[in-house]
Design an enzyme around this catalytic site. Structure first.
Site, PDB file in Angstrom:
ATOM      1  N   ASN A 157      24.634  34.147  40.084  1.00 52.30           N
ATOM      2  CA  ASN A 157      25.400  34.924  39.093  1.00 52.30           C
ATOM      3  C   ASN A 157      26.659  34.152  38.676  1.00 52.30           C
ATOM      4  O   ASN A 157      27.409  33.691  39.534  1.00 52.30           O
ATOM      5  CB  ASN A 157      25.800  36.265  39.750  1.00 52.30           C
ATOM      6  CG  ASN A 157      26.309  37.287  38.761  1.00 52.30           C
ATOM      7  OD1 ASN A 157      25.718  37.486  37.701  1.00 52.30           O
ATOM      8  ND2 ASN A 157      27.397  37.964  39.103  1.00 52.30           N
ATOM      9  N   HIS A 193      31.431  38.548  30.557  1.00 48.41           N
ATOM     10  CA  HIS A 193      32.777  39.086  30.318  1.00 48.41           C
ATOM     11  C   HIS A 193      33.316  38.311  29.111  1.00 48.41           C
ATOM     12  O   HIS A 193      33.744  37.159  29.249  1.00 48.41           O
ATOM     13  CB  HIS A 193      33.681  38.861  31.533  1.00 48.41           C
ATOM     14  CG  HIS A 193      33.245  39.621  32.746  1.00 48.41           C
ATOM     15  ND1 HIS A 193      33.288  41.005  32.791  1.00 48.41           N
ATOM     16  CD2 HIS A 193      32.773  39.220  33.947  1.00 48.41           C
ATOM     17  CE1 HIS A 193      32.861  41.409  33.983  1.00 48.41           C
ATOM     18  NE2 HIS A 193      32.533  40.346  34.698  1.00 48.41           N
TER      19      HIS A 193
HETATM   20  O1  G3I Z   1      39.656  51.598  45.994  1.00 51.66           O
HETATM   21  C1  G3I Z   1      40.974  51.059  46.172  1.00 51.66           C
HETATM   22  C2  G3I Z   1      42.007  52.138  45.999  1.00 51.66           C
HETATM   23  O2  G3I Z   1      41.837  53.103  47.023  1.00 51.66           O
HETATM   24  C3  G3I Z   1      43.386  51.520  46.044  1.00 51.66           C
HETATM   25  O3  G3I Z   1      44.341  52.497  45.760  1.00 51.66           O
HETATM   26  C4  G3I Z   1      43.506  50.397  45.030  1.00 51.66           C
HETATM   27  C5  G3I Z   1      44.847  49.686  45.092  1.00 51.66           C
HETATM   28  O4  G3I Z   1      44.750  48.331  44.701  1.00 51.66           O
HETATM   29  O5  G3I Z   1      42.503  49.442  45.270  1.00 51.66           O
HETATM   30  C6  G3I Z   1      41.199  49.975  45.136  1.00 51.66           C
HETATM   31  O6  G3I Z   1      40.255  48.962  45.363  1.00 51.66           O
HETATM   32  C7  G3I Z   1      40.143  47.994  44.347  1.00 51.66           C
HETATM   33  C8  G3I Z   1      38.725  48.034  43.816  1.00 51.66           C
HETATM   34  O7  G3I Z   1      38.541  47.008  42.869  1.00 51.66           O
HETATM   35  C9  G3I Z   1      38.376  49.363  43.150  1.00 51.66           C
HETATM   36  O8  G3I Z   1      39.152  49.564  42.011  1.00 51.66           O
HETATM   37  C10 G3I Z   1      40.434  46.622  44.936  1.00 51.66           C
HETATM   38  O9  G3I Z   1      41.811  46.571  45.314  1.00 51.66           O
HETATM   39  C11 G3I Z   1      40.127  45.550  43.930  1.00 51.66           C
HETATM   40  O10 G3I Z   1      40.242  44.279  44.546  1.00 51.66           O
HETATM   41  C12 G3I Z   1      38.736  45.708  43.409  1.00 51.66           C
HETATM   42  O11 G3I Z   1      38.552  44.756  42.383  1.00 51.66           O
HETATM   43  C13 G3I Z   1      37.224  44.432  42.027  1.00 51.66           C
HETATM   44  C14 G3I Z   1      37.068  42.922  42.143  1.00 51.66           C
HETATM   45  O12 G3I Z   1      35.783  42.517  41.624  1.00 51.66           O
HETATM   46  C15 G3I Z   1      37.137  42.455  43.592  1.00 51.66           C
HETATM   47  O13 G3I Z   1      36.139  43.071  44.355  1.00 51.66           O
HETATM   48  C16 G3I Z   1      36.980  44.907  40.617  1.00 51.66           C
HETATM   49  O14 G3I Z   1      36.985  46.332  40.582  1.00 51.66           O
HETATM   50  C17 G3I Z   1      35.630  44.394  40.128  1.00 51.66           C
HETATM   51  O15 G3I Z   1      35.463  44.739  38.772  1.00 51.66           O
HETATM   52  C18 G3I Z   1      35.598  42.874  40.279  1.00 51.66           C
HETATM   53  O16 G3I Z   1      34.316  42.451  39.857  1.00 51.66           O
HETATM   54  C19 G3I Z   1      34.133  41.032  39.664  1.00 51.66           C
HETATM   55  C20 G3I Z   1      32.697  40.711  40.065  1.00 51.66           C
HETATM   56  O17 G3I Z   1      32.473  41.098  41.399  1.00 51.66           O
HETATM   57  C21 G3I Z   1      32.386  39.233  39.870  1.00 51.66           C
HETATM   58  N1  G3I Z   1      32.658  38.833  38.496  1.00 51.66           N
HETATM   59  C22 G3I Z   1      34.004  39.128  38.029  1.00 51.66           C
HETATM   60  C23 G3I Z   1      34.337  40.614  38.204  1.00 51.66           C
HETATM   61  C24 G3I Z   1      35.739  40.903  37.722  1.00 51.66           C
HETATM   62  O18 G3I Z   1      36.693  40.258  38.534  1.00 51.66           O
END
Ligand code: G3I
Length: 307
Positions: A157, A193
Site C-alpha cells: 500500500n 490522498h
Molecule cells: O482515539 C484517540 C482519542 O481518544 C484521543 O483523544 C485523540 C487525541 O489525539 O487521539 C485519538 O486517536 C487518534 C486516532 O487517529 C483516531 O482519531 C490518534 O492520536 C492518531 O494518531 C490517529 O491518526 C491516524 C493515523 O493514521 C495514525 O494511525 C489517522 O486517524 C489515520 O487517518 C491515519 O491513516 C494513515 C494510513 O494509516 C496510512 N496512509 C496515510 C493515512 C493518513 O495519515
C-alpha cells in the site's frame, strides 16, 4: 467494491453506523489494527477494537481489509525505545504478523502487509524497519503473512504513487522484483490522498493500472480523499472539481480489469483525518458533515448507473 475506512471510536454515533452500513460493502480499519493499538506491549496483543470492526462488518455483509501489518508510523513506545539485534527484530516482526493475521484468518480478505515502504524520491523509505532489518523486511513480511493465512490477498500500500512518476516507477520495480523472487504479493493499494490541483491525470492512472495488471497484480484504491484547501475558487466550484476528481478515479478503475475496490478514508467530512492533520478546515469526502451526499457522490453514482 465501494467502501470507507472505519473507526470504532465513532461507533457511539448512530448516524455514523447507519451510513456505513447503508452505503458501503467493504471497509478498512483506519487506526485500530496498527501496531500501537493491537500490540501495545511486547507480550500483549489487544484485538478488542479490531474485533469490533469485524463484528460490525460481518453484521452488515461488508468485507474487511486489514490495515496494516507493517508501517514506519503508529509504532508503540516499546518498539521505538528498544534496541535489539537484526535477528531479534525479525523474530518480533514475524511473531507480530503471524499472530495478527492468524487471529483474523478467514475474516479479513485482504491485508495491507507493507504500508508506505517507498520515499517520494523512489528509494526505500528510511523507516524503522529498514533500519532494524534492512531491505529484505518487505519480502519477509509477505512470506510470514502468507504462511499465517494462505487465502488472504496481500497488498503493498503506497501514497503518491498513483500516476506515472518516480515513486510509482520505483513501486513497480519493487513489485516486479518481489514477484520474480516468488514473494506472495497479490495487489497494490493506491492510497489516493489527493487535492484539487494535483490528482493524477486519467491517462497516467490508466497507464499505471495497466502495467500493474501486466504483472498480474490487482489494485484497490485504498484511502481516497480529495482536499479542497489551497484553492481560491468558490466553494461551489471546488466541490465540482472535487466531483470530477472522484469521477475520473472511479472511471479509470472501472475501465481497468484489475481494479477491484475504491475506498474513501472515512465516510463523511465530519470524520476525516485531514482537518486535524493540516490544521485547516476541509471537506474531502463524498458526504458532508451531516452525512448528506455531495456533488462527488452524485458524480460517481451517475457513473455507476451508466450503461
Ligand atoms: O482515539 C484517540 C482519542 O481518544 C484521543 O483523544 C485523540 C487525541 O489525539 O487521539 C485519538 O486517536 C487518534 C486516532 O487517529 C483516531 O482519531 C490518534 O492520536 C492518531 O494518531 C490517529 O491518526 C491516524 C493515523 O493514521 C495514525 O494511525 C489517522 O486517524 C489515520 O487517518 C491515519 O491513516 C494513515 C494510513 O494509516 C496510512 N496512509 C496515510 C493515512 C493518513 O495519515
Amino acid at each position: 467494491m465501494i467502501g470507507s475506512s472505519i473507526h470504532p471510536g465513532y461507533f457511539q454515533y448512530p448516524e455514523y453506523l447507519a451510513l456505513m452500513a447503508r452505503e458501503f460493502d467493504v471497509t478498512t480499519a483506519e487506526v485500530v489494527m496498527k501496531w500501537d493499538i493491537i500490540h501495545p506491549e511486547p507480550e500483549r496483543f489487544d484485538f478488542s477494537q479490531g474485533d469490533q470492526v469485524i463484528a460490525f462488518a460481518e453484521a452488515h455483509d461488508m468485507r474487511v481489509r486489514g490495515h496494516t501489518l507493517l508501517w514506519g508510523q503508529a509504532l508503540p513506545p516499546w518498539v521505538l525505545e528498544a534496541s535489539f539485534s537484526r535477528e531479534q527484530w525479525m523474530q518480533i516482526l514475524c511473531e507480530h504478523i503471524k499472530t495478527v493475521v492468524a487471529h483474523y484468518r478467514g475474516r479479513i480478505f485482504a491485508w495491507d502487509v507493507v504500508n508506505e515502504g517507498m520515499a517520494n524520491e523512489g528509494t526505500l523509505w528510511e523507516n524503522f524497519w529498514l533500519r532494524a532489518i534492512g531491505p529484505d523486511y518487505i519480502a519477509m513480511a509477505f512470506h510470514w503473512a502468507h504462511e499465517a493465512d494462505p487465502q488472504a490477498l496481500l497488498f503493498y500500500n503506497e501514497h503518491f504513487a498513483e500516476g506515472m512518476n518516480q515513486k510509482s516507477q520505483a513501486v513497480f520495480a519493487l513489485l516486479q522484483g518481489l514477484l520474480e523472487a516468488g514473494v506472495p504479493v497479490h495487489g497494490v493499494g493506491m492510497q489516493m490522498h489527493i487535492w484539487l490541483s494535483g490528482p493524477p491525470s486519467p491517462e497516467d492512472l490508466a497507464a499505471n493500472l495497466r502495467r500493474l495488471a501486466e504483472l498480474g497484480l490487482i489494485v484497490h484504491i485504498t484511502e481516497m480523499d480529495v482536499r479542497l484547501q489551497w484553492s481560491s475558487d468558490s466553494m461551489a466550484s471546488r466541490l465540482q472539481r472535487q466531483a470530477t476528481a472522484y469521477r475520473d478515479v472511479l472511471s479509470a478503475c472501472l475501465q481497468a480489469s484489475n481494479c477491484k475496490a475504491i475506498i474513501t478514508w472515512s465516510p463523511t467530512d465530519r470524520y476525516s483525518w485531514i482537518p486535524s492533520f493540516t490544521g485547516r478546515p476541509d471537506a474531502p469526502l463524498l458526504y458532508d458533515e451531516l452525512g448528506r451526499p455531495k456533488p462527488a457522490y452524485y458524480a460517481i453514482l451517475e457513473l455507476l448507473q451508466a450503461p
